[in-house]
Scaffold this motif. Structure first.
Motif, PDB file in Angstrom:
ATOM      1  N   LEU A 138      -6.198  11.058   4.030  1.00 23.95           N
ATOM      2  CA  LEU A 138      -6.909   9.825   3.709  1.00 23.95           C
ATOM      3  C   LEU A 138      -6.207   9.067   2.587  1.00 23.95           C
ATOM      4  CD1 LEU A 138     -10.584  11.148   3.885  1.00 23.95           C
ATOM      5  CD2 LEU A 138      -9.516   9.493   5.440  1.00 23.95           C
ATOM      6  N   ALA A 139      -5.738   9.786   1.566  1.00 20.83           N
ATOM      7  CA  ALA A 139      -5.071   9.129   0.437  1.00 20.83           C
ATOM      8  C   ALA A 139      -3.782   8.438   0.880  1.00 20.83           C
ATOM      9  CB  ALA A 139      -4.776  10.150  -0.660  1.00 20.83           C
ATOM     10  N   VAL A 140      -2.996   9.107   1.707  1.00 24.57           N
ATOM     11  CA  VAL A 140      -1.743   8.511   2.171  1.00 24.57           C
ATOM     12  C   VAL A 140      -2.021   7.312   3.074  1.00 24.57           C
ATOM     13  CG1 VAL A 140       0.345   8.928   3.522  1.00 24.57           C
ATOM     14  CG2 VAL A 140      -0.460  10.656   1.917  1.00 24.57           C
ATOM     15  N   MET A 141      -3.042   7.398   3.916  1.00 20.49           N
ATOM     16  CA  MET A 141      -3.406   6.258   4.759  1.00 20.49           C
ATOM     17  C   MET A 141      -3.864   5.076   3.914  1.00 20.49           C
ATOM     18  SD  MET A 141      -5.347   8.421   7.769  1.00 20.49           S
ATOM     19  CE  MET A 141      -5.981   7.002   8.645  1.00 20.49           C
ATOM     20  N   LEU A 142      -4.631   5.340   2.855  1.00 17.50           N
ATOM     21  CA  LEU A 142      -5.051   4.264   1.952  1.00 17.50           C
ATOM     22  C   LEU A 142      -3.848   3.641   1.249  1.00 17.50           C
ATOM     23  CD1 LEU A 142      -8.212   5.949   0.376  1.00 17.50           C
ATOM     24  CD2 LEU A 142      -8.205   3.887   1.795  1.00 17.50           C
ATOM     25  N   ALA A 143      -2.911   4.484   0.825  1.00 14.03           N
ATOM     26  CA  ALA A 143      -1.713   3.972   0.150  1.00 14.03           C
ATOM     27  C   ALA A 143      -0.870   3.133   1.104  1.00 14.03           C
ATOM     28  CB  ALA A 143      -0.889   5.141  -0.395  1.00 14.03           C
ATOM     29  N   ASN A 144      -0.741   3.581   2.357  1.00 17.01           N
ATOM     30  CA  ASN A 144       0.003   2.799   3.346  1.00 17.01           C
ATOM     31  C   ASN A 144      -0.650   1.440   3.568  1.00 17.01           C
ATOM     32  OD1 ASN A 144       1.884   4.814   3.706  1.00 17.01           O
ATOM     33  ND2 ASN A 144       0.929   5.643   5.555  1.00 17.01           N
ATOM     34  N   ALA A 145      -1.981   1.419   3.620  1.00 11.68           N
ATOM     35  CA  ALA A 145      -2.699   0.152   3.804  1.00 11.68           C
ATOM     36  C   ALA A 145      -2.476  -0.780   2.618  1.00 11.68           C
ATOM     37  CB  ALA A 145      -4.189   0.423   3.997  1.00 11.68           C
ATOM     38  N   LEU A 146      -2.473  -0.215   1.407  1.00  8.30           N
ATOM     39  CA  LEU A 146      -2.217  -1.028   0.214  1.00  8.30           C
ATOM     40  C   LEU A 146      -0.817  -1.636   0.253  1.00  8.30           C
ATOM     41  CD1 LEU A 146      -3.784   1.219  -2.571  1.00  8.30           C
ATOM     42  CD2 LEU A 146      -4.535  -1.081  -1.950  1.00  8.30           C
ATOM     43  N   ARG A 147       0.163  -0.850   0.668  1.00  8.21           N
ATOM     44  CA  ARG A 147       1.539  -1.361   0.737  1.00  8.21           C
ATOM     45  C   ARG A 147       1.658  -2.486   1.760  1.00  8.21           C
ATOM     46  NH1 ARG A 147       2.794   4.421   1.068  1.00  8.21           N
ATOM     47  NH2 ARG A 147       3.054   5.172  -1.059  1.00  8.21           N
TER      48      ARG A 147
END
Length: 354
Positions: A138-147
């Motif tokens: 979930l954290a990596v998916m959120l970070a990808n969305a932010l990028r």
């Protein structure tokens, strides 16, 4: 008070005291790694032996299902709260840390339950393994969305940044807590879900725990008798040595804790209590056994300080490691070891009428 006189807890306190007085007491890195490998192996074997004895019952399925649900709910709720005081990347990293689990806290809790003659399912080791990866995903998916959200504005601003020697275009317009574009060269890789899953399940910690559990499941009672000197008799002493080392690490991490904001320190203390409360509520509704309910509370309240930081440093380099490492190891871990585990146990005994 009796819970604080457990040898494992006292060894943790001894390590913390040695670190606070700046003693030269130190656990060699190789021995610390060996102790970690031993504890994971023994824990996995115990879980496999227990699962072989009980079989895959409705109670087992209920406990494991609640573990997966908590592994999704806790990091999402944590991110929503942390996003109010941190940048998006930092909030994702801290949420992943608190959404994942601490194996040492879990092992200490199982020993505490045994000392109190409270039975629990050995299959809860599988619950711990299941709870480690969802928060990272979930954290990596959120970070990808932010990028991705930052990519378009950054592209439009590129000519300005090229002629701006001060780099002002990279400044966060919303202040320190805002989620601005990452500095050049610091953006993390946009990892796929498949890559994260593969790295999570081939991680040494996960592989060893699940592999040992499978061995215990296959060998059953005969394997349990053969491995008793290894996975039973030695376990408490090895845990004491490992907690001595963890006490040293927690004490030496305190300077970084003092630099954190009061809001983050409050989250490190109260967040786990809220997570544990959600866990006990779900466990009560599902009527899982008392011992399993305690361990679900412990898992929900714990925070990872090894597995998640190792992945997040690579996957979300925009986040500040001093945030999630210092909070989990310097605040939450010692609170759970010293006070949390006996508190969660008493809450469950009161609710379950034990």
């Amino acid at each position: 008070m009796q819970s604080l006189l457990d040898p494992a807890v006292l060894f943790f306190a001894l390590g913390a005291f040695a670190g606070l007085v700046r003693s030269n007491l130190e656990m060699p890195a190789a021995i610390s790694k060996f102790l970690s490998i031993y504890l994971l192996t023994a824990l996995g074997l115990k879980g496999g032996f227990a699962l072989a004895a009980s079989g895959f019952t409705a109670s087992v399925a209920s406990s494991l299902g609640l573990a997966v649900l908590l592994a999704v709910v806790v990091p999402l709720v944590g991110y929503a709260l942390l996003r109010r005081v941190l940048s998006g990347f930092n909030a994702a990293a801290v949420a992943a840390t608190y959404g994942s689990v601490s194996a040492v806290t879990f092992v200490t809790a199982t020993q505490y339950l045994e000392s109190q003659s409270i039975s629990y399912g050995g299959y809860m080791a599988a619950a711990m393994a299941l709870m480690e990866s969802p928060a990272i995903l979930l954290a990596v998916m959120l970070a990808n969305a932010l990028r991705q959200r930052q990519a378009a504005p950054a592209a439009h601003a590129a000519p300005v940044m090229a002629v701006s020697p001060s780099g002002a275009a990279l400044a966060c317009p919303g202040g320190v807590g805002a989620a601005g574009p990452a500095p050049a060269g610091k953006a993390g890789p946009a990892l796929s879900v498949g890559t994260i899953l593969r790295e999570s399940f081939t991680d040494g910690t996960q592989l060893l725990l699940l592999g040992a559990m499978l061995i215990g499941l296959v060998t059953g009672e005969a394997g349990k008798a053969a491995m008793q000197p290894f996975s039973g008799d030695l376990f408490k002493g090895m845990l004491c040595l490992f907690l001595l080392d963890m006490g040293l690490s927690a004490a030496r991490n305190l300077p970084a804790v003092r630099k954190q904001s009061p809001w983050l320190l409050a989250y490190a203390v109260w967040g786990p209590l809220v997570h544990a409360s959600v866990a006990v509520g779900l466990a009560w509704l599902a009527q899982v056994p008392a011992g399993d309910a305690v361990l679900l509370m412990v898992l929900a309240a714990s925070a990872s300080y090894i597995a998640v930081p190792a992945v997040v440093r690579y996957a979300i380099p925009e986040a500040d490691p001093s945030l999630y490492v210092s909070l989990s190891l310097g605040v939450t871990f010692p609170l759970n070891i010293l006070l949390g585990i006996p508190l969660y146990t008493q809450v469950v005994l009161q609710l379950w009428g034990g």
